[in-house]
Every structure is written in C-alpha cells, then in structure tokens.
Write a protein that holds these residues in place. Structure first.
Motif, PDB file in Angstrom:
ATOM      1  N   CYS A 203     -33.165 -17.058  11.291  1.00  0.00           N
ATOM      2  CA  CYS A 203     -32.745 -16.827   9.898  1.00  0.00           C
ATOM      3  C   CYS A 203     -32.189 -15.412   9.821  1.00  0.00           C
ATOM      4  CB  CYS A 203     -33.915 -17.007   8.938  1.00  0.00           C
ATOM      5  SG  CYS A 203     -33.444 -16.952   7.181  1.00  0.00           S
ATOM      6  N   ASP A 204     -30.872 -15.288   9.636  1.00  0.00           N
ATOM      7  CA  ASP A 204     -30.251 -13.965   9.646  1.00  0.00           C
ATOM      8  C   ASP A 204     -28.954 -14.017   8.846  1.00  0.00           C
ATOM      9  OD1 ASP A 204     -29.854 -11.309  10.195  1.00  0.00           O
ATOM     10  OD2 ASP A 204     -29.605 -11.559  12.366  1.00  0.00           O
ATOM     11  N   THR A 205     -28.474 -12.851   8.465  1.00  0.00           N
ATOM     12  CA  THR A 205     -27.194 -12.759   7.777  1.00  0.00           C
ATOM     13  C   THR A 205     -26.054 -12.927   8.773  1.00  0.00           C
ATOM     14  OG1 THR A 205     -27.155 -10.360   8.010  1.00  0.00           O
ATOM     15  CG2 THR A 205     -28.138 -11.270   6.000  1.00  0.00           C
ATOM     16  N   ALA A 206     -24.911 -13.413   8.279  1.00  0.00           N
ATOM     17  CA  ALA A 206     -23.769 -13.705   9.140  1.00  0.00           C
ATOM     18  C   ALA A 206     -22.478 -13.440   8.387  1.00  0.00           C
ATOM     19  CB  ALA A 206     -23.817 -15.160   9.601  1.00  0.00           C
ATOM     20  N   GLY A 207     -21.375 -13.374   9.159  1.00  0.00           N
ATOM     21  CA  GLY A 207     -20.064 -13.207   8.541  1.00  0.00           C
ATOM     22  C   GLY A 207     -19.688 -11.754   8.354  1.00  0.00           C
ATOM     23  N   PRO A 208     -18.663 -11.497   7.571  1.00  0.00           N
ATOM     24  CA  PRO A 208     -18.226 -10.116   7.341  1.00  0.00           C
ATOM     25  C   PRO A 208     -19.219  -9.352   6.482  1.00  0.00           C
ATOM     26  CG  PRO A 208     -16.958 -11.623   5.985  1.00  0.00           C
ATOM     27  CD  PRO A 208     -17.783 -12.469   6.896  1.00  0.00           C
ATOM     28  N   PHE A 209     -19.160  -8.050   6.564  1.00  0.00           N
ATOM     29  CA  PHE A 209     -20.026  -7.201   5.761  1.00  0.00           C
ATOM     30  C   PHE A 209     -19.549  -7.168   4.308  1.00  0.00           C
ATOM     31  CE2 PHE A 209     -21.088  -5.069   9.841  1.00  0.00           C
ATOM     32  CZ  PHE A 209     -22.467  -5.132   9.741  1.00  0.00           C
ATOM     33  N   TYR A 210     -20.523  -7.104   3.396  1.00  0.00           N
ATOM     34  CA  TYR A 210     -20.202  -6.733   2.023  1.00  0.00           C
ATOM     35  C   TYR A 210     -19.708  -5.281   1.991  1.00  0.00           C
ATOM     36  CZ  TYR A 210     -22.624 -10.608  -0.425  1.00  0.00           C
ATOM     37  OH  TYR A 210     -23.003 -11.820  -0.939  1.00  0.00           O
ATOM     38  N   ARG A 211     -19.004  -4.957   0.940  1.00  0.00           N
ATOM     39  CA  ARG A 211     -18.800  -3.562   0.584  1.00  0.00           C
ATOM     40  C   ARG A 211     -19.337  -3.395  -0.829  1.00  0.00           C
ATOM     41  NH1 ARG A 211     -13.641  -3.372  -2.192  1.00  0.00           N
ATOM     42  NH2 ARG A 211     -12.777  -5.471  -2.247  1.00  0.00           N
ATOM     43  N   TYR A 212     -19.683  -2.184  -1.203  1.00  0.00           N
ATOM     44  CA  TYR A 212     -20.258  -1.942  -2.525  1.00  0.00           C
ATOM     45  C   TYR A 212     -19.213  -1.308  -3.432  1.00  0.00           C
ATOM     46  CZ  TYR A 212     -24.832  -3.225  -0.781  1.00  0.00           C
ATOM     47  OH  TYR A 212     -25.880  -3.930  -0.257  1.00  0.00           O
ATOM     48  N   ILE A 213     -19.151  -1.811  -4.658  1.00  0.00           N
ATOM     49  CA  ILE A 213     -18.158  -1.338  -5.617  1.00  0.00           C
ATOM     50  C   ILE A 213     -18.868  -0.983  -6.921  1.00  0.00           C
ATOM     51  CG2 ILE A 213     -16.295  -2.687  -4.594  1.00  0.00           C
ATOM     52  CD1 ILE A 213     -16.683  -4.760  -6.785  1.00  0.00           C
ATOM     53  N   SER A 214     -18.128  -0.433  -7.876  1.00  0.00           N
ATOM     54  CA  SER A 214     -18.706  -0.031  -9.153  1.00  0.00           C
ATOM     55  C   SER A 214     -19.116  -1.255  -9.970  1.00  0.00           C
ATOM     56  CB  SER A 214     -17.704   0.794  -9.955  1.00  0.00           C
ATOM     57  OG  SER A 214     -16.636  -0.033 -10.392  1.00  0.00           O
ATOM     58  N   SER A 215     -20.037  -1.055 -10.887  1.00  0.00           N
ATOM     59  CA  SER A 215     -20.479  -2.159 -11.748  1.00  0.00           C
ATOM     60  C   SER A 215     -19.335  -2.697 -12.600  1.00  0.00           C
ATOM     61  CB  SER A 215     -21.633  -1.697 -12.644  1.00  0.00           C
ATOM     62  OG  SER A 215     -21.228  -0.607 -13.452  1.00  0.00           O
ATOM     63  N   LEU A 216     -18.413  -1.808 -13.040  1.00  0.00           N
ATOM     64  CA  LEU A 216     -17.267  -2.251 -13.827  1.00  0.00           C
ATOM     65  C   LEU A 216     -16.376  -3.177 -13.010  1.00  0.00           C
ATOM     66  CD1 LEU A 216     -15.465  -2.157 -16.343  1.00  0.00           C
ATOM     67  CD2 LEU A 216     -14.390  -0.096 -15.383  1.00  0.00           C
ATOM     68  N   ARG A 217     -16.047  -2.765 -11.792  1.00  0.00           N
ATOM     69  CA  ARG A 217     -15.182  -3.575 -10.945  1.00  0.00           C
ATOM     70  C   ARG A 217     -15.874  -4.881 -10.552  1.00  0.00           C
ATOM     71  NH1 ARG A 217     -12.212  -1.488  -5.400  1.00  0.00           N
ATOM     72  NH2 ARG A 217     -11.126  -3.434  -4.928  1.00  0.00           N
ATOM     73  N   PHE A 218     -17.182  -4.835 -10.364  1.00  0.00           N
ATOM     74  CA  PHE A 218     -17.926  -6.034  -9.994  1.00  0.00           C
ATOM     75  C   PHE A 218     -17.799  -7.106 -11.066  1.00  0.00           C
ATOM     76  CE2 PHE A 218     -21.827  -8.615  -9.827  1.00  0.00           C
ATOM     77  CZ  PHE A 218     -21.803  -9.012  -8.487  1.00  0.00           C
ATOM     78  N   ARG A 219     -17.733  -6.686 -12.313  1.00  0.00           N
ATOM     79  CA  ARG A 219     -17.680  -7.640 -13.419  1.00  0.00           C
ATOM     80  C   ARG A 219     -16.259  -8.084 -13.758  1.00  0.00           C
ATOM     81  NH1 ARG A 219     -22.128  -4.339 -14.404  1.00  0.00           N
ATOM     82  NH2 ARG A 219     -24.038  -5.525 -14.834  1.00  0.00           N
ATOM     83  N   MET A 220     -15.288  -7.539 -13.058  1.00  0.00           N
ATOM     84  CA  MET A 220     -13.909  -7.975 -13.248  1.00  0.00           C
ATOM     85  C   MET A 220     -13.572  -9.053 -12.226  1.00  0.00           C
ATOM     86  SD  MET A 220     -12.094  -4.265 -13.801  1.00  0.00           S
ATOM     87  CE  MET A 220     -10.462  -4.997 -13.991  1.00  0.00           C
ATOM     88  N   PRO A 221     -12.609  -9.932 -12.519  1.00  0.00           N
ATOM     89  CA  PRO A 221     -12.233 -10.970 -11.558  1.00  0.00           C
ATOM     90  C   PRO A 221     -11.725 -10.357 -10.256  1.00  0.00           C
ATOM     91  CG  PRO A 221     -11.313 -11.437 -13.720  1.00  0.00           C
ATOM     92  CD  PRO A 221     -11.873 -10.042 -13.785  1.00  0.00           C
ATOM     93  N   THR A 222     -12.023 -11.012  -9.130  1.00  0.00           N
ATOM     94  CA  THR A 222     -11.456 -10.595  -7.861  1.00  0.00           C
ATOM     95  C   THR A 222      -9.942 -10.777  -7.924  1.00  0.00           C
ATOM     96  OG1 THR A 222     -13.455 -11.279  -6.725  1.00  0.00           O
ATOM     97  CG2 THR A 222     -11.484 -11.008  -5.371  1.00  0.00           C
TER      98      THR A 222
END
Length: 278
Positions: A203-222
């Motif tokens: 049981c482990d994480t896989a795939g590309p890494f997340y990156r961290y963004i601002s809360s404002l940008r997180f709540r906007m559409p990709t």
C-alpha cells in the motif's frame, strides 16, 4: 446531498462519460490500447505491479469499473490464457470492451458478485472505491470472491493528511469535477482493507508528485480542463492531432506512473485473503 444507489447508477450509465469526458472521446478499437496514452500508461504500470503476485497460469480476472479496458489489456498481455470479465455501466465503454474480447456485465457490483459462480485469481477495482456508497461492504464481497492466494488490486486518489492545511494540485488529478464520496489516505485505505478480512501486502502512493498551490488557486477550475470543456470538440480534436501540441500531450511511457513513495496523486494497494503480510 448524498446520492442514493439509483441516482449513482443512472449517473455512471450516462452522464459520467458524456461529452467526451474521462477518455470516451478517444476510445478507438482500431488504435487500442494506445488510443489514450494516459490510460495506457496506467494499465501497463498496474500490470507491472500486479503480475508478479499472480500464481495462476490461466487466471480468471475481474475488473470492476473497467472503463475502456486498458488494465485488462495489460494483464492479458502478461497472461494470454486468462479469462477476463468486466463490470462496467457505461454503454460506450461496454461496447469498446466487447470489441476487444472482454466479457461485460452492466449491473452494480453489489448485485453481481453474490451470484457469480467460481472465484477470481485477480480482482481489480481502480478509481471506483471512492465513488461507492459503501466501499467496505463491496470489499467484503470481493474478499468472498477471491480464490485462495487470489490478488485484489485497489487504486484510489491520494488525499494527503496535511491537505487540510495545504492545497495539493496536479493536472491529472482534477479537483472540481469528480463525484467522490469517500476520500482516502494510505493509512485509511490499509485499515479498511484489513478490517474486511484482507491482508494488505502493498500500500503506497504512486504516479506523479502533487505540487502545492495557494488556497485561492486551489478553489479555481484547473485551466486545462476548463479550456477543454469550453472548446468546441472539433477544434479540440484538430489541435490534438497537430505536431506543435505534442510537448503538452501524454508520452508513450510516463515514468512517473511507475514510481512510488511520497506525496503522489494516487494510492495503489495489493491484498490477499488469508495471506501472511510480507
């Protein structure tokens, strides 16, 4: 509001893949399995992880929520004598699966598993568990359907524990349009598997890494998905075929799909019923 079972079944039968979302725009038996390189990479990387655990020479394989069959294809490459079955609601996906020789059942897994004869050597449930009303009950049914030493593969999105304080983002893990009911971390998925009589071997994480963004940008559409959904389909497909868009398209082998550990966008697990942990 929490949907009921009928609302969910209706949604996944029609709306989930409507308008070309989630790969249905490029499902092409003539180009399969490289008609969609995102799903191709996922299928190949999953088969690389699962195949060494499979003991049967001619395994009976079940994929719950099989989509367009890229995982089943990859497992079929490694086990040419396997018998492959899919549970899949979507009409367009079911027709595609049948065109590549997969047996398809279009009923809810909760109805199907209790009456299926025999047991499976491999059960795959990839990016489905988070959509279910009662994932624990489905895992219990799957455990009863596993052959001795059978392998259960589960993949879900990774929701890091610290994401309540920070805001992870990735273009391949859209935040705003997925109807997820349950969210998992590696710890909660491992605990759920074990509580339903399964032994989690991996049981482990896989795939590309997340990156961290601002809360404002997180709540906007990709931006990518927003633009794609607003763009006329004919223009989108025209641009996809042009050479100048190749740098932003999926490669035939995306190395990150085959890598593990850290703050990555998916969680992958392998379990067995009645097995000793390794």
């Amino acid at each position: 509001p929490r949907p009921d079972a009928r609302e969910l079944n209706d949604y996944y039968s029609v709306d989930y893949r409507r308008a070309g979302y989630y790969g249905s725009d490029v499902a092409d038996p003539a180009a399969f399995p490289k008609d969609n390189l995102f799903y191709f990479n996922r299928g190949q990387s999953i088969a690389d992880l699962v195949a060494p655990r499979v003991r049967a020479e001619s395994p009976r394989i079940l994929d719950i929520g099989a989509g367009f069959g890229h995982i089943l294809y990859a497992l079929g490459e490694r086990f040419p004598k396997s018998r492959r079955t899919a549970i899949e609601f979507s009409g367009v996906a079911a027709r595609h699966l049948q065109s590549i020789g997969v047996d398809v059942i279009t009923e809810p897994v909760e109805n199907v598993l209790p009456r299926m004869e025999g047991q499976f050597d491999v059960v795959v449930i990839s990016h489905v568990l988070e959509h279910l009303l009662d994932p624990g009950a489905v895992l219990k049914l799957i455990r009863s359907s596993l052959a001795p030493k059978g392998v259960l593969y589960v993949e879900v999105p990774n929701i890091p524990a610290d994401s309540q304080l920070r805001f992870p983002d990735h273009v391949w893990a859209p935040r705003f349009d997925e109807p997820h009911i349950t969210f998992f971390s590696t710890g909660s998925l491992h605990t759920l598997l074990e509580s339903r009589g399964l032994t989690a071997l991996f049981c482990d994480t896989a795939g590309p890494f997340y990156r961290y963004i601002s809360s404002l940008r997180f709540r906007m559409p990709t931006a990518r998905w927003f633009i794609q959904h607003k763009m006329p389909p004919a223009l989108f497909h025209f641009l996809r075929r042009q050479s100048f868009t190749k740098p932003v398209r999926m490669r035939e082998r995306e190395e990150s799909f085959y890598q593990y550990g850290g703050c990555r966008i998916w969680i992958r697990s392998i379990s067995q019923a009645g097995a000793a942990a390794e």
